[in-house]
Design a protein around this motif. Structure first.
Motif, short mmCIF file in Angstrom:
data_model
loop_
_atom_site.label_atom_id
_atom_site.label_comp_id
_atom_site.label_asym_id
_atom_site.label_seq_id
_atom_site.Cartn_x
_atom_site.Cartn_y
_atom_site.Cartn_z
N ALA A 6 0.85 -1.19 0.00
CA ALA A 6 0.00 0.00 0.00
C ALA A 6 0.88 1.24 0.00
O ALA A 6 1.89 1.30 0.70
CB ALA A 6 -0.90 -0.01 1.22
N TRP A 18 1.53 3.98 1.49
CA TRP A 18 1.23 4.73 2.71
C TRP A 18 1.72 6.17 2.66
O TRP A 18 1.08 7.07 3.20
CB TRP A 18 1.86 4.05 3.92
N THR A 26 -0.11 10.61 -1.37
CA THR A 26 -1.52 11.00 -1.45
C THR A 26 -2.03 10.86 -2.88
O THR A 26 -3.12 11.32 -3.20
CB THR A 26 -1.71 12.46 -0.98
N TRP A 35 -3.11 4.55 -5.17
CA TRP A 35 -4.12 3.92 -4.32
C TRP A 35 -5.15 3.17 -5.15
O TRP A 35 -5.64 2.11 -4.75
CB TRP A 35 -4.80 4.97 -3.45
N THR A 36 -5.50 3.72 -6.30
CA THR A 36 -6.46 3.03 -7.17
C THR A 36 -5.89 1.70 -7.63
O THR A 36 -6.60 0.68 -7.64
CB THR A 36 -6.80 3.92 -8.39
N TYR A 81 -3.74 -0.08 -6.05
CA TYR A 81 -3.74 -0.97 -4.89
C TYR A 81 -5.13 -1.55 -4.66
O TYR A 81 -5.29 -2.75 -4.39
CB TYR A 81 -3.29 -0.18 -3.65
N VAL A 129 -10.70 8.32 -4.58
CA VAL A 129 -9.82 7.98 -3.46
C VAL A 129 -9.67 9.21 -2.58
O VAL A 129 -9.36 10.30 -3.07
CB VAL A 129 -8.44 7.50 -3.95
N PRO A 149 -7.54 10.64 0.57
CA PRO A 149 -6.43 10.42 1.50
C PRO A 149 -6.89 10.63 2.95
O PRO A 149 -7.68 11.54 3.23
CB PRO A 149 -5.39 11.47 1.09
N GLY A 155 -3.54 6.46 5.40
CA GLY A 155 -4.20 5.50 4.51
C GLY A 155 -5.11 6.21 3.54
O GLY A 155 -4.90 7.38 3.18
N ALA A 156 -6.13 5.50 3.09
CA ALA A 156 -7.04 6.06 2.10
C ALA A 156 -8.41 5.43 2.26
O ALA A 156 -8.55 4.30 2.73
CB ALA A 156 -6.51 5.81 0.69
N CYS A 204 -12.02 1.56 3.75
CA CYS A 204 -10.72 2.13 4.07
C CYS A 204 -9.62 1.08 4.11
O CYS A 204 -9.86 -0.08 4.43
CB CYS A 204 -10.77 2.82 5.44
#
Length: 591
Positions: free
Chosen positions: A202, A204, A207, A212-213, A215, A227, A229, A239-240, A282
């Motif tokens: 991830a 971490w 931002t 994140w997408t 992941y 997403v 942040p 995290g997100a 989350c």
């Protein structure tokens, strides 16, 4: 004389209780072994900042062997950490309850009795002798010093219990090690195969929505709508939040993926977000939130409460920003997740304004937002149920009464709260009986000429407790309306319930029923309708009664009113009666 006694503890039963009933699944045994190994490595790095950290899991042979390069234990520490259940003070003294550690060092070994009949721990601390601790699932243990040269660190060997060998299969161990330990800041291998970094971790520290997408697509099998942040410094949380791309049931509280100092705590932790935020899932890592004893959920305390509130504020801020910067995107979101936002609007002024400004509602003059409706028509006039709106929308539009359908979830509460928050907002709940006051009265001469019809029609409706009213209104295509105000509807329901309950409750309901305030529903016949005018000049009271009963039944059906047994009998009687009048008699003398 001191009469106090010491509790008698069945150690075997206690081990069974903790190992088989504290944890939800046997698979957590791998997590607990990794956790203890990471704690040992963390302890060594505190004393030796340059020390490397590695954990090796080996499935060869009978069972599983886990070796770490951590701090190791002395014989005294073995007694205190591996053979003492429930006492935390010694762990504090020894340094294994400090902030840097994932859990209470050693207690996680109990979970291994889910799959193991015997656990062997061989360990050596710097400058100490090698110590072997052997624990059995019947509550016994053995501690001994062995003459063996080994590096500083610990090796835990599990011997499987009958029926649990599948949990030691190489593929299973590798899968569980990757699940729980992929994000750990130490090297973890299973039979030489790396697990940390096997799946891209991830992001971490970023931002960026793109990372994140990616992941979310890899680990959760979804492409998020957006997403958000997340960061709560007081909880050591980063995290997100992933906004789900499809609607979800508001009653279903989806779980969140929570890491504790990069160790997976739970894939479905609940209570991290406010209840209204059911549209988001989350992935977070935290260093300060406390896990429960089984380390499979978050402990409810003041810090979790404040964290939940802070995360809710961040989701709320995302919605507000979306309304300011990208209304089209907000509209797409609301079409998918309007229930969550409307639920929040009942308590939050910013969300209330967002819903009033951007969420289009059903009205009898087309779909539009409450803000636009108010700008065009002034008063927010609404019906509280969808059935009432269906019944009254066309007739109200013909009387130039714009009307909002507030029968959907939260809509009535939102309209009423708008008036509470802003005194300039005028609202009016349209009662069906109020609509009749806007209809045109008949000319007195015409009304007098229809006196005979009115008497016959009322006689037909008296059996059903309904009042017949003649009015003229648009649209002329509507022959009749069945109108019930709120007070009348309440008393009808009260009396219906009174007839079904036992005598005691019937007396209570009778005391509530105020006969002095008695009103009746109205059957409003539209004199502008050609069929109604033809009915008013029918010859014979019997035929008039049949026709009025038929109009009554049609008004019930078109108005989505409940059909009582008496109504059903009336519909059947009027239909057959009119059919009998319409079909000529058989000239051969048949029926």
């Amino acid at each position: 004389m001191d009469a106090r006694r010491t509790f008698q503890v069945d150690l075997a039963g206690l081990v069974d209780l903790l190992s088989h009933h504290l944890y939800a699944s046997p698979r957590v045994y791998v997590r607990e072994l990794l956790q203890n190994a990471v704690d040992a490595i963390t302890a060594r790095r505190l004393a030796e900042p340059g020390a490397t950290g590695a954990i090796a899991l080996e499935t060869a042979g009978d069972g599983l062997r886990v070796t770490d390069s951590g701090v190791g234990l002395t014989e005294a520490q073995v007694h205190e950490l591996l053979a003492t259940i429930g006492r935390s003070s010694k762990r504090d003294d020894l340094g294994f309850a400090r902030h840097e550690f994932l859990g209470q060092f050693g207690i996680g070994l109990l979970s291994c009795f889910l799959v193991a009949r015997e656990i062997v721990v061989v360990t050596r601390a710097a400058g100490g002798a090698t110590v072997r601790w052997t624990g059995y699932d019947d509550g016994r243990y053995l501690v001994e010093t062995v003459d063996e040269e080994r590096p500083v660190g610990t090796t835990v060997t599990l011997l499987p219990r009958p029926g649990a060998r599948s949990w030691f299969a190489p593929a299973t161990v590798l899968e569980l090690a990757r699940l729980y330990g992929d994000q750990l800041p130490v090297d973890v291998t299973v039979d030489g195969t790396p697990t940390t970094g096997a799946v891209v971790g991830a992001p971490w520290e970023t931002t960026g929505a793109r990372a994140w997408t990616a992941y979310a697509e890899r680990t959760m099998g979804l492409t998020p709508f957006d997403v958000i942040p997340l960061s709560v410094p007081e909880a050591g949380l980063t995290g997100a939040a992933f906004v789900l791309p499809q609607p979800v049931n508001p009653a279903h509280r989806g779980g969140h993926r929570v890491y504790l100092k990069r160790m997976l705590l739970s894939e479905s932790a609940e209570g991290l977000l406010p209840e209204w935020a059911f549209f988001a899932r989350c992935v977070v890592d935290t260093s300060e939130l406390r896990p429960t004893a089984s380390r499979e959920a978050l402990y409810e305390d003041g810090l979790l409460d404040s964290t939940r509130e802070a995360l809710g504020d961040q989701l709320r801020g995302w919605l507000v920003r979306l309304g300011r910067t990208d209304p089209r995107r907000l509209g797409e979101f609301l079409r998918v997740h309007h229930l969550g936002v409307k639920a929040l609007a009942l308590h939050d002024d910013a969300m209330l304004d967002l819903v009033a400004t951007w969420w289009p509602m059903e009205t009898n003059v087309g779909r539009m937002t409450l803000h636009d409706f108010r700008e065009r028509h002034g008063v927010l006039r609404y019906t509280a149920t969808t059935d009432q709106f269906r019944q009254l929308a066309g007739v109200a539009a013909a009387q130039d009464l714009p009307l909002v359908n507030a029968g959907y979830t939260y809509d009535t509460e939102i309209i009423e709260r708008l008036a509470q928050v802003d005194r300039d907002v005028r609202i009016e709940r349209l009662d069906p009986s109020d609509l009749a006051t806007r209809f045109e009265d008949l000319d007195p001469g015409v009304e007098l000429g229809l006196r005979g019809f009115t008497v016959a029609a009322q006689r037909a409706m008296d059996r059903l407790g309904c009042e017949v009213v003649l009015r003229a209104f648009e649209p002329a295509t509507v022959p009749a309306l069945y109108l019930v105000d709120r007070e009348t509807a309440f008393r009808q329901e009260l009396r219906s319930t009174r007839d079904k309950v036992d005598p005691v409750w019937a007396d209570v309901l009778s005391a509530i029923d105020d006969r002095r305030a008695d009103t009746r529903p109205q059957l409003v016949l539209n004199h502008r309708n050609a069929l109604v005018r033809r009915v008013t000049v029918l010859p014979g009271a019997d035929l008039v009664e049949l026709a009025v009963e038929a109009l009554y039944g049609q008004a019930l059906l078109l108005g989505y009113h409940p059909i009582r047994p008496a109504d059903a009998a009336l519909l059947n009687r009027s239909f057959l009666g009119l059919l009998d009048r319409a079909v000529p008699t058989d000239p051969e003398g048949g029926a």
